[in-house]
Enzyme design. Structure first.
Site, mmCIF file in Angstrom:
data_model
loop_
_atom_site.group_PDB
_atom_site.id
_atom_site.type_symbol
_atom_site.label_atom_id
_atom_site.label_comp_id
_atom_site.label_asym_id
_atom_site.label_seq_id
_atom_site.Cartn_x
_atom_site.Cartn_y
_atom_site.Cartn_z
ATOM 1 N N GLU A 289 0.841 -1.213 0.000
ATOM 2 C CA GLU A 289 0.000 0.000 0.000
ATOM 3 C C GLU A 289 0.868 1.253 0.000
ATOM 4 O O GLU A 289 0.793 2.053 0.930
ATOM 5 C CB GLU A 289 -0.869 0.019 1.265
ATOM 6 N N PRO A 290 1.716 1.455 -0.989
ATOM 7 C CA PRO A 290 2.561 2.652 -0.956
ATOM 8 C C PRO A 290 1.778 3.904 -1.362
ATOM 9 O O PRO A 290 0.906 3.845 -2.229
ATOM 10 C CB PRO A 290 3.643 2.347 -1.997
ATOM 11 N N GLY A 291 2.081 5.004 -0.731
ATOM 12 C CA GLY A 291 1.450 6.276 -1.081
ATOM 13 C C GLY A 291 2.507 7.298 -1.442
ATOM 14 O O GLY A 291 2.802 7.550 -2.613
ATOM 15 N N CYS A 358 -3.991 33.819 9.013
ATOM 16 C CA CYS A 358 -3.799 34.532 10.289
ATOM 17 C C CYS A 358 -3.411 33.584 11.414
ATOM 18 O O CYS A 358 -4.188 33.353 12.346
ATOM 19 C CB CYS A 358 -5.078 35.268 10.633
ATOM 20 N N TYR A 386 0.338 14.103 0.426
ATOM 21 C CA TYR A 386 -0.148 14.673 1.684
ATOM 22 C C TYR A 386 -0.112 16.193 1.684
ATOM 23 O O TYR A 386 0.154 16.817 2.711
ATOM 24 C CB TYR A 386 0.646 14.098 2.874
#
Ligand code: LLP
Length: 441
Positions: A289-291, A358, A386
């Site tokens: 499951e590489p991201g 801000c 991400y």
């Protein structure tokens, strides 16, 4: 702009980003052309980089029964998913929303695996009806709930148990997931009992075992330790009469943000596959499951310098991208290289690069040596993973646009959000509301 700096800034990890005659290019496109056309802030991804990163994994698994399930939480934009799905990947999802995205790009549902500690009954139903390949179950309570939901539907849910191997991935504490103290997975010591329990439930069919020890891991030993712990369990389970058709080894391989030197995916996986063979499990189907390692260094975020501001102790470059676009520095104090899109001969100054939001936490980079002027642009590197998937609309800042580049070809893959997009679905309070009844739309 005649004499260019002798040493252009380093571009960590990006295989298809380079300077040509003092200008930054992504594949065969000077990036100023992208911002002229689509504005800033703008995420730009190299499709060739994504495919090259995938091919390192594919090489490692050649001749094996393996499925690379791209962890779409890293970047779930449809064209990114489409790229990986068309190249043969399955998808790792963690919500009903991600399932909808997965189905939208036409992935074979059997190639979807569903991870995550908190699946709702509705999400379980939705995934069962879609016919996904496997649920990675993380607790006894989830196991019992999934059994009940599957039974109601007259289905049998394919499962593996996510086991927490209790190894230290040696990464940021927020993204380390395989230690005893983490909320993830079923304790290694309890796994046998939980598997025995699962085997009793008619609404479930055991397919495999799963683990994921963390993210941005740059060394091989934690992966090997986890593999050993998982194989110890596989041996134990098989001697208990259980059959496991696959081992899902999660994701977690890191990328180069700042001179990091993670192993290449094929090097890591040849070490892991050797271990698997040596321990007699080389015939098992492998899922991963590489991201981050598939998209992180394929993307940059282009931003315009709005103002330069000098203080007593600091100089600031105020840019038009912010923590809502690039949340990693504010959340993890993460480092992203920041480079000019146009090299100039001026001496560099040291700046904090900050956004317009801000909050003092709204910084993208601290103490960076840059030679750049207002109106010019910067590229925030390693922004493929991400970043957009974690972006928010804080300060009613619509999310940025995204483009995908392939050779000389450029396509807009997500429009910039307008304030109306951000306010979509909001309603004003109506003075004529009747108590207890919802107000009319
Ligand atoms: N599988 C599971 C079950 C996961 O929890 C994760 C990531 C992955 C696969 C993909 O891991 P990767 O190959 O991308 O390392 N937002 C953080 C990263 C959180 C990772 C969470 N889990 C960051 O920006 O660093």
């Amino acid at each position: 702009m005649t004499a260019l700096p002798a040493h252009p800034p380093a571009l960590p990890g990006h295989p298809h980003l380079h300077y040509e005659a003092g200008e930054l290019w992504l594949e065969r496109v000077p990036v100023h052309r992208l911002t002229e056309r689509f504005g800033t802030p703008l995420f730009a991804y190299s499709r060739a980089s994504m495919l090259a990163a995938l091919s390192a994994y594919q090489q490692a698994f050649e001749g094996r029964e393996a499925l690379i399930c791209y962890a779409m939480k890293a970047n779930s934009s449809l064209a990114i998913l489409q790229t990986f799905v068309e190249a043969g990947c399955g998808l790792d999802i963690v919500s009903g929303g991600e399932l909808e995205r997965a189905l939208r790009v036409g992935v074979d549902p059997a190639k979807i695996i569903f991870s995550g500690v908190g699946k709702t009954r509705a999400e379980m139903r939705q995934a069962l009806l879609a016919g996904i390949g496997c649920f990675n179950v993380e607790s006894v309570a989830e196991l019992d709930t999934l059994h009940a939901v599957a039974t109601e539907l007259g289905q049998v849910a394919p499962i593996s148990l996510r086991v927490n191997p209790d190894v230290d991935a040696k990464t940021h504490p927020y993204i380390s997931t395989g230690l005893k103290g983490n909320k993830f997975g079923i304790a290694h010591t309890e796994a046998l009992d939980v598997y025995r329990h699962a085997a009793q439930l008619s609404g479930l069919k055991i397919h495999g075992i799963d683990c994921h020890i963390g993210s941005q891991i740059t060394e091989i030993p934690p992966f090997l330790d986890a593999m050993d712990r998982i194989l110890d369990l596989v041996d134990l389970l098989e001697s208990d009469g259980m059959h496991l058709a696959h081992i899902d080894f999660g994701g977690g391989l890191g990328i180069d943000y700042q001179g990091d030197v993670p192993p290449a995916a094929n090097i890591l996986w040849s070490a892991l596959l050797n271990r698997l063979d040596a321990r007699g499990h080389g015939n098992k189907r492998i899922l991963i499951e590489p991201g981050r390692s598939l998209v992180g260094n394929a993307g940059i975020c282009l931003t315009e310098v709005l103002f330069e501001k000098s203080g007593d102790t600091k100089n600031f470059l105020i840019v038009d991208a912010a923590m809502n676009d690039l949340p990693r520095p504010a959340m993890y104090e993460a480092y992203h290289a920041i480079v000019p899109t146009l090299l100039r001969e001026d001496a560099t100054r040291i700046y904090d690069v900050v956004g317009p939001v801000c909050e003092s936490g709204d910084w993208l980079g601290r103490d960076r040596a840059l030679a750049v002027r207002p109106g010019e642009q910067l590229a925030v590197c390693s922004a493929g993973a991400y970043c957009m998937s974690m972006a928010s609309q804080y300060n009613t800042r619509g999310r940025a646009a995204e483009v995908l580049v392939y050779g000389e070809n450029v396509q807009l893959i997500r429009e910039r959000e307008t304030p109306s997009d951000v306010m979509r679905g909001e309603r004003l309070w109506s003075p004529v509301t009747t108590p207890g009844t919802p107000s009319a739309p």
